[in-house]
Write a protein that holds these residues in place. Structure first.
Motif, PDB file in Angstrom:
ATOM      1  N   SER A  52      33.265 -11.342  -9.495  1.00  0.00           N
ATOM      2  CA  SER A  52      33.910 -12.580  -9.932  1.00  0.00           C
ATOM      3  C   SER A  52      33.273 -13.781  -9.250  1.00  0.00           C
ATOM      4  O   SER A  52      32.522 -13.645  -8.274  1.00  0.00           O
ATOM      5  N   TYR A 104      38.182 -19.666 -16.215  1.00  0.00           N
ATOM      6  CA  TYR A 104      38.860 -18.394 -16.046  1.00  0.00           C
ATOM      7  C   TYR A 104      39.415 -18.267 -14.630  1.00  0.00           C
ATOM      8  O   TYR A 104      39.056 -19.019 -13.722  1.00  0.00           O
ATOM      9  N   SER A 105      40.273 -17.289 -14.444  1.00  0.00           N
ATOM     10  CA  SER A 105      40.738 -16.956 -13.099  1.00  0.00           C
ATOM     11  C   SER A 105      39.539 -16.692 -12.191  1.00  0.00           C
ATOM     12  O   SER A 105      38.523 -16.159 -12.619  1.00  0.00           O
ATOM     13  N   SER A 106      39.664 -17.072 -10.949  1.00  0.00           N
ATOM     14  CA  SER A 106      38.557 -16.887  -9.995  1.00  0.00           C
ATOM     15  C   SER A 106      38.275 -15.418  -9.709  1.00  0.00           C
ATOM     16  O   SER A 106      37.252 -15.100  -9.098  1.00  0.00           O
ATOM     17  N   THR A 107      39.161 -14.537 -10.152  1.00  0.00           N
ATOM     18  CA  THR A 107      38.984 -13.110  -9.873  1.00  0.00           C
ATOM     19  C   THR A 107      38.491 -12.317 -11.079  1.00  0.00           C
ATOM     20  O   THR A 107      38.345 -11.102 -10.998  1.00  0.00           O
ATOM     21  N   ILE A 108      38.235 -12.984 -12.191  1.00  0.00           N
ATOM     22  CA  ILE A 108      37.798 -12.250 -13.368  1.00  0.00           C
ATOM     23  C   ILE A 108      36.320 -11.896 -13.280  1.00  0.00           C
ATOM     24  O   ILE A 108      35.523 -12.637 -12.698  1.00  0.00           O
TER      25      ILE A 108
END
Length: 129
Positions: A52, A104-108
């Motif tokens: 990510s 997007y989410s920072s963890t995707i």
């Protein structure tokens, strides 16, 4: 536009290790989710590992899980792939790829080849038996 340059490939005996690097330039590195892919002669390109944009989430192909480790250093605009316990079947051209993930989410992370916007030229890894 993001330019990606891989390095660190080479010839290694089975059981050995290599560390690949992917240096990014042209734009701020941190909003990009990154991935490693490989293509062996006569085969299609395949997913190896993804990370990510924050570096907090990673994902691996089953074939490399437990042997490879993906990481990134956003301050250095560089992503890495530590490859341990290499096998002859790991022989391939390894390429890094970047996908802008600012919304997007920072963890995707992304595993599909078609998801990525930018690609490097690749670095050859050859594992002898």
């Amino acid at each position: 536009q993001v330019q990606l340059v891989e390095s660190g490939g080479g010839l290694v005996q089975a059981g050995g290790s290599l560390r690949l690097s992917c240096a990014a330039s042209g734009r701020t590195f941190s909003p990009y989710a990154m991935g490693w892919f490989r293509q062996a002669p006569g085969k299609e390109r395949e997913f190896v590992a993804a990370i990510s944009r924050s570096g907090d989430s990673t994902y691996y192909a089953d074939s490399v899980k437990g042997r490879f480790a993906i990481s990134r250093d956003n301050a250095k605009n560089t992503m890495y792939l530590q490859m341990n316990s290499l096998k002859p079947e790991d022989t391939a051209l390894y390429s890094c790829a970047a996908k802008w993930a600012g919304l997007y989410s920072s963890t995707i992370y992304f595993t599909a080849i078609r998801a990525y916007d930018y690609w490097g030229q690749g670095t050859q890894v050859t594992v002898s038996s």
